[in-house]
Write an enzyme that holds these catalytic residues in place. Structure first.
Site, mmCIF file in Angstrom:
data_model
loop_
_atom_site.group_PDB
_atom_site.id
_atom_site.type_symbol
_atom_site.label_atom_id
_atom_site.label_comp_id
_atom_site.label_asym_id
_atom_site.label_seq_id
_atom_site.Cartn_x
_atom_site.Cartn_y
_atom_site.Cartn_z
ATOM 1 N N ASP A 67 0.735 -0.778 0.164
ATOM 2 C CA ASP A 67 -0.063 0.577 0.264
ATOM 3 C C ASP A 67 0.796 1.018 0.025
ATOM 4 O O ASP A 67 2.236 1.167 -0.462
ATOM 5 C CB ASP A 67 -0.648 0.370 1.511
ATOM 6 C CG ASP A 67 -0.336 -0.353 2.773
ATOM 7 O OD1 ASP A 67 0.874 -0.657 2.899
ATOM 8 O OD2 ASP A 67 -0.917 -1.125 3.317
ATOM 9 N N ASN A 136 -7.698 -2.997 14.285
ATOM 10 C CA ASN A 136 -8.961 -3.144 14.013
ATOM 11 C C ASN A 136 -9.146 -4.122 12.920
ATOM 12 O O ASN A 136 -11.082 -4.337 12.449
ATOM 13 C CB ASN A 136 -9.614 -1.817 13.099
ATOM 14 C CG ASN A 136 -9.351 -1.345 11.904
ATOM 15 O OD1 ASN A 136 -8.061 -2.059 11.389
ATOM 16 N ND2 ASN A 136 -9.566 -0.045 11.429
ATOM 17 N N HIS A 138 -7.515 -4.821 9.733
ATOM 18 C CA HIS A 138 -6.833 -4.094 8.487
ATOM 19 C C HIS A 138 -5.754 -4.740 8.044
ATOM 20 O O HIS A 138 -5.055 -5.388 9.220
ATOM 21 C CB HIS A 138 -6.944 -2.893 8.176
ATOM 22 C CG HIS A 138 -5.952 -2.402 8.853
ATOM 23 N ND1 HIS A 138 -5.800 -1.003 9.689
ATOM 24 C CD2 HIS A 138 -4.159 -2.894 8.492
ATOM 25 C CE1 HIS A 138 -4.666 -0.688 9.160
ATOM 26 N NE2 HIS A 138 -3.712 -1.502 9.345
ATOM 27 N N GLU A 143 -9.216 -1.628 5.494
ATOM 28 C CA GLU A 143 -9.893 -1.085 7.052
ATOM 29 C C GLU A 143 -11.810 -2.192 6.855
ATOM 30 O O GLU A 143 -12.408 -2.854 5.755
ATOM 31 C CB GLU A 143 -10.563 -0.062 6.515
ATOM 32 C CG GLU A 143 -9.278 0.840 6.940
ATOM 33 C CD GLU A 143 -8.517 1.897 7.215
ATOM 34 O OE1 GLU A 143 -8.404 0.731 8.076
ATOM 35 O OE2 GLU A 143 -7.872 2.489 8.223
HETATM 36 C C1 F6R Z 1 1.615 -1.737 6.744
HETATM 37 C C2 F6R Z 1 0.457 -1.889 5.829
HETATM 38 C C3 F6R Z 1 -0.751 -2.268 7.487
HETATM 39 C C4 F6R Z 1 0.155 -2.343 8.458
HETATM 40 C C5 F6R Z 1 -0.876 -2.123 9.679
HETATM 41 C C6 F6R Z 1 0.097 -2.802 11.187
HETATM 42 O O1 F6R Z 1 1.800 -2.357 4.981
HETATM 43 O O2 F6R Z 1 -0.695 -2.721 5.214
HETATM 44 O O3 F6R Z 1 -1.339 -3.501 7.059
HETATM 45 O O4 F6R Z 1 1.224 -3.980 8.816
HETATM 46 O O5 F6R Z 1 -1.317 -1.778 10.008
HETATM 47 O O6 F6R Z 1 0.534 -1.798 11.660
HETATM 48 P P1 F6R Z 1 2.218 -2.120 12.620
HETATM 49 O O7 F6R Z 1 3.064 -3.388 11.893
HETATM 50 O O8 F6R Z 1 3.408 -0.949 12.291
HETATM 51 O O9 F6R Z 1 1.520 -1.606 13.707
#
Ligand code: F6R
Length: 260
Positions: A67, A136, A138, A143
């Site tokens: 992303d 959450n 995702h 989301e």
């Molecule tokens: C990042 C992504 C998100 C993160 C998620 C967890 O490329 O796609 O899904 O993996 O928000 O983030 P962290 O690892 O910072 O807790």
């Protein structure tokens, strides 16, 4: 099939890094799916060390990030292009063209999702996709409420995700409101999914992803549909799993315990 391994974070990172390098040794042009955020960083650091130790040739490896934020100025230090450059491309001595990141420039955003999907397809598909987990539920930036059949597209970030990611920006207000993300169905096309989650703050999301009903309200639950998903969590993130003891005993009794 979903396999759940409950391991300390450093052990999990080392295991995943070793698995990735073994993949590259067998398939030098392997296609890796890369996540940003904090969770995969220990894997990238272990890869950096092991590539040197094992003298692995990574010159033909290709990669796709999950992303990107929409509308950050080019070169912004928190754009995922910049993060991937800093955390993956430079330390792993790759060339920038080996790793693709969705293009979040507003001028070209209309065509960017289809172009990214086409690039992934043209690569032959992702061999191993690293995933972090949003509090959450995702995956990528899909989301809650994201269609499980979705492909790469522009999404609006939830208030929770913008709040969670505010730690990377001078203020929460500066966290972009939109992103371009691989869809749930794009992610599910990868041949092997490796989900990492550590710490108490992920415990509810882990339980919902692994043991909860499969639902668009919890995009990570779609991983249960994949034929080869490996979930690596530490004790804290495993806290709300009802079947934790069963997962631990299956792993202990696995004949080839090192393979993911
Ligand atoms: C990042 C992504 C998100 C993160 C998620 C967890 O490329 O796609 O899904 O993996 O928000 O983030 P962290 O690892 O910072 O807790």
């Amino acid at each position: 099939m979903m396999e759940v391994l409950i391991l300390p974070q450093d052990v999990a990172a080392e295991l995943v890094a070793r698995h990735i390098l073994t993949l590259i040794q067998h398939k030098p042009d392997a296609v890796l799916g890369l996540a940003t955020g904090s969770t995969p960083l220990p894997v990238y650091r272990a890869l950096e060390r092991l590539i040197a130790e094992w003298e692995v040739d990574t010159s033909r490896v290709r990669g796709f990030a999950l992303d990107e934020y929409v509308g950050l100025p080019e070169g912004h230090p928190q754009s995922y292009r910049a993060v991937i450059t800093r955390e993956v491309i430079e330390p792993l001595r790759l060339t920038p063209s080996q790793i693709r990141v969705p293009n979040g420039a507003t001028e070209t955003i209309k065509d960017a999702p289809a172009e990214y999907e086409a690039e992934i397809a043209a690569s032959g598909g992702v061999d191993l996709q690293l995933l972090g987990l949003g509090g959450n539920g995702h995956i990528g930036f899909n989301e809650p409420g994201s269609s499980l059949g979705s492909s790469t597209r522009v999404k609006t970030l939830t208030a929770q995700t913008r709040h969670d990611n505010a730690r990377f920006f001078p203020s929460e207000d500066e966290v972009p409101r939109h992103c371009i993300t691989q869809g749930v169905s794009t992610i599910l096309k990868a041949r092997h999914l490796v989900l990492l989650a550590f710490g108490e703050s992920k415990a509810q999301a882990v339980a919902a992803a692994v043991e909860g009903p499969i639902s668009a309200s919890n995009p990570a639950s779609a991983l249960q549909l994949h034929p080869h998903t490996t979930v690596l969590v530490d004790e804290a993130a495993a806290r709300h799993l009802s079947n934790a003891e069963y997962y631990a005993s299956s792993y202990r009794n696995k004949p080839d315990w090192q393979a993911l």
